[in-house]
Design an enzyme around this catalytic site. Structure first.
Site, PDB file in Angstrom:
ATOM      1  N   GLU A  98      79.301  87.368  66.752  1.00  0.00           N
ATOM      2  CA  GLU A  98      79.486  85.903  66.876  1.00  0.00           C
ATOM      3  C   GLU A  98      78.712  85.189  65.570  1.00  0.00           C
ATOM      4  O   GLU A  98      77.902  85.838  65.228  1.00  0.00           O
ATOM      5  CB  GLU A  98      79.008  85.510  68.450  1.00  0.00           C
ATOM      6  CG  GLU A  98      79.208  83.947  68.566  1.00  0.00           C
ATOM      7  CD  GLU A  98      80.669  83.396  68.402  1.00  0.00           C
ATOM      8  OE1 GLU A  98      81.254  83.599  67.459  1.00  0.00           O
ATOM      9  OE2 GLU A  98      80.761  82.592  69.238  1.00  0.00           O
ATOM     10  N   ASP A 102      75.714  78.733  70.682  1.00  0.00           N
ATOM     11  CA  ASP A 102      75.307  76.942  71.016  1.00  0.00           C
ATOM     12  C   ASP A 102      74.795  76.783  72.397  1.00  0.00           C
ATOM     13  O   ASP A 102      73.797  77.319  72.761  1.00  0.00           O
ATOM     14  CB  ASP A 102      76.219  75.994  70.344  1.00  0.00           C
ATOM     15  CG  ASP A 102      75.769  74.751  70.204  1.00  0.00           C
ATOM     16  OD1 ASP A 102      74.730  74.423  70.446  1.00  0.00           O
ATOM     17  OD2 ASP A 102      76.686  73.814  69.859  1.00  0.00           O
ATOM     18  N   GLY A 104      76.458  78.309  74.470  1.00  0.00           N
ATOM     19  CA  GLY A 104      76.761  79.871  74.977  1.00  0.00           C
ATOM     20  C   GLY A 104      77.882  79.755  75.870  1.00  0.00           C
ATOM     21  O   GLY A 104      78.253  80.784  76.407  1.00  0.00           O
ATOM     22  N   THR A 106      81.006  79.504  75.072  1.00  0.00           N
ATOM     23  CA  THR A 106      82.319  80.174  74.638  1.00  0.00           C
ATOM     24  C   THR A 106      82.174  81.628  74.903  1.00  0.00           C
ATOM     25  O   THR A 106      82.837  82.209  75.184  1.00  0.00           O
ATOM     26  CB  THR A 106      82.457  79.910  73.094  1.00  0.00           C
ATOM     27  OG1 THR A 106      82.447  78.216  72.896  1.00  0.00           O
ATOM     28  CG2 THR A 106      83.544  80.303  72.545  1.00  0.00           C
ATOM     29  N   LYS A 130      71.143  78.671  68.070  1.00  0.00           N
ATOM     30  CA  LYS A 130      70.823  77.355  68.581  1.00  0.00           C
ATOM     31  C   LYS A 130      70.270  77.290  69.831  1.00  0.00           C
ATOM     32  O   LYS A 130      70.895  76.823  70.778  1.00  0.00           O
ATOM     33  CB  LYS A 130      72.013  76.593  68.260  1.00  0.00           C
ATOM     34  CG  LYS A 130      71.661  75.296  67.389  1.00  0.00           C
ATOM     35  CD  LYS A 130      72.864  74.366  67.576  1.00  0.00           C
ATOM     36  CE  LYS A 130      73.752  74.320  66.378  1.00  0.00           C
ATOM     37  NZ  LYS A 130      74.899  73.312  66.391  1.00  0.00           N
TER      38      LYS A 130
HETATM   39  P1  IMP Z   1      78.915  77.378  72.273  1.00  0.00           P
HETATM   40  O1  IMP Z   1      80.442  77.542  73.280  1.00  0.00           O
HETATM   41  O2  IMP Z   1      78.552  75.810  72.507  1.00  0.00           O
HETATM   42  O3  IMP Z   1      77.966  78.342  72.229  1.00  0.00           O
HETATM   43  O4  IMP Z   1      79.867  76.983  70.796  1.00  0.00           O
HETATM   44  C1  IMP Z   1      80.075  78.180  70.114  1.00  0.00           C
HETATM   45  C2  IMP Z   1      81.099  77.930  68.941  1.00  0.00           C
HETATM   46  O5  IMP Z   1      80.930  76.597  68.739  1.00  0.00           O
HETATM   47  C3  IMP Z   1      80.998  78.992  67.920  1.00  0.00           C
HETATM   48  O6  IMP Z   1      81.465  80.185  67.879  1.00  0.00           O
HETATM   49  C4  IMP Z   1      81.299  77.921  66.713  1.00  0.00           C
HETATM   50  O7  IMP Z   1      82.743  78.244  66.489  1.00  0.00           O
HETATM   51  C5  IMP Z   1      81.193  76.460  67.221  1.00  0.00           C
HETATM   52  N1  IMP Z   1      79.823  76.029  66.800  1.00  0.00           N
HETATM   53  C6  IMP Z   1      78.827  75.704  67.523  1.00  0.00           C
HETATM   54  N2  IMP Z   1      77.630  75.054  66.735  1.00  0.00           N
HETATM   55  C7  IMP Z   1      78.230  75.148  65.652  1.00  0.00           C
HETATM   56  C8  IMP Z   1      77.572  74.525  64.304  1.00  0.00           C
HETATM   57  O8  IMP Z   1      76.604  74.124  64.092  1.00  0.00           O
HETATM   58  N3  IMP Z   1      78.449  74.920  62.999  1.00  0.00           N
HETATM   59  C9  IMP Z   1      79.772  75.303  63.396  1.00  0.00           C
HETATM   60  N4  IMP Z   1      80.268  75.699  64.284  1.00  0.00           N
HETATM   61  C10 IMP Z   1      79.653  75.449  65.437  1.00  0.00           C
END
Ligand code: IMP
Length: 176
Positions: A98, A102, A104, A106, A130
């Site tokens: 990955e 962020d 988590g 996804t 993050k």
């Molecule tokens: P999550 O489901 O919130 O963990 O988001 C994961 C997905 O969101 C990552 O695979 C990225 O594609 C996108 N993403 C999250 N934060 C960022 C960022 O700061 N920059 C670019 N893409 C991000």
């Protein structure tokens, strides 16, 4: 008019050193195995392509693509599969690759989905973490760098499909 400023937070050389370390660890951990590295499209393709050149054991590469509903900068947790794996991962050693974790949400969806296919093992490597924004607990085996709670771009990560080509990671700072 909205102006976007980029601030470099992880230089190219640091990424190179880290990717080499991660490749070495995977090489060691998966000695005599033939893992499948699953890149999550699109953001992980730059990291994955550098990572596999630091892995010195036989391995395969596959991709999965999902879309997460929500605004451009905020995931909702509602995920739809756009492209599935080409390979059967049953009884295989799988490593999810990955770009950034962020909330988590996804990754959690992808992990749960892949676990139903009964892999022999399933581990996660992410270039960026993050942590402050995490909403679900996920076991991540290898983390490249912790990043602050800001939107970051470069080295495969985009904002509106831009900036994937930057060889470093930058923080976006929006000013009106
Ligand atoms: P999550 O489901 O919130 O963990 O988001 C994961 C997905 O969101 C990552 O695979 C990225 O594609 C996108 N993403 C999250 N934060 C960022 C960022 O700061 N920059 C670019 N893409 C991000």
């Amino acid at each position: 008019m909205e102006k976007t400023k980029l601030k470099k937070i992880i230089p190219k050389w640091k990424i190179k050193v880290k990717v080499r370390q991660l490749g070495k660890r995977i090489t060691k951990d998966y000695k005599d195995k033939n893992p499948i590295l699953v890149g999550i499209l699109k953001g992980s393709f730059v990291f994955l392509s550098d990572l596999i050149r630091e892995i010195k054991i036989p391995h395969e590469v596959d991709f999965i693509s999902v879309v997460s509903y929500g605004s451009e900068k905020k995931a909702s947790g509602v995920v739809r599969l756009l492209k599935d794996l080409s390979s059967n991962i049953e009884e295989r050693d799988v490593i999810i690759v990955e770009d950034i974790v962020d909330t988590g949400l996804t990754l959690n969806y992808i992990r749960e989905n892949l676990l139903t296919r009964k892999p022999k093992s399933l581990e996660i490597v992410t270039l960026l973490d993050k942590r402050e924004k995490r909403k679900v607990k996920i076991p991540i085996k290898h983390i490249g760098f912790q990043v602050p709670d800001s939107f970051v771009v470069g080295y495969g990560l985009d904002f509106g499909e831009n900036y994937r080509n930057l060889p470093y990671i930058a923080k976006m700072d929006e000013r009106k």
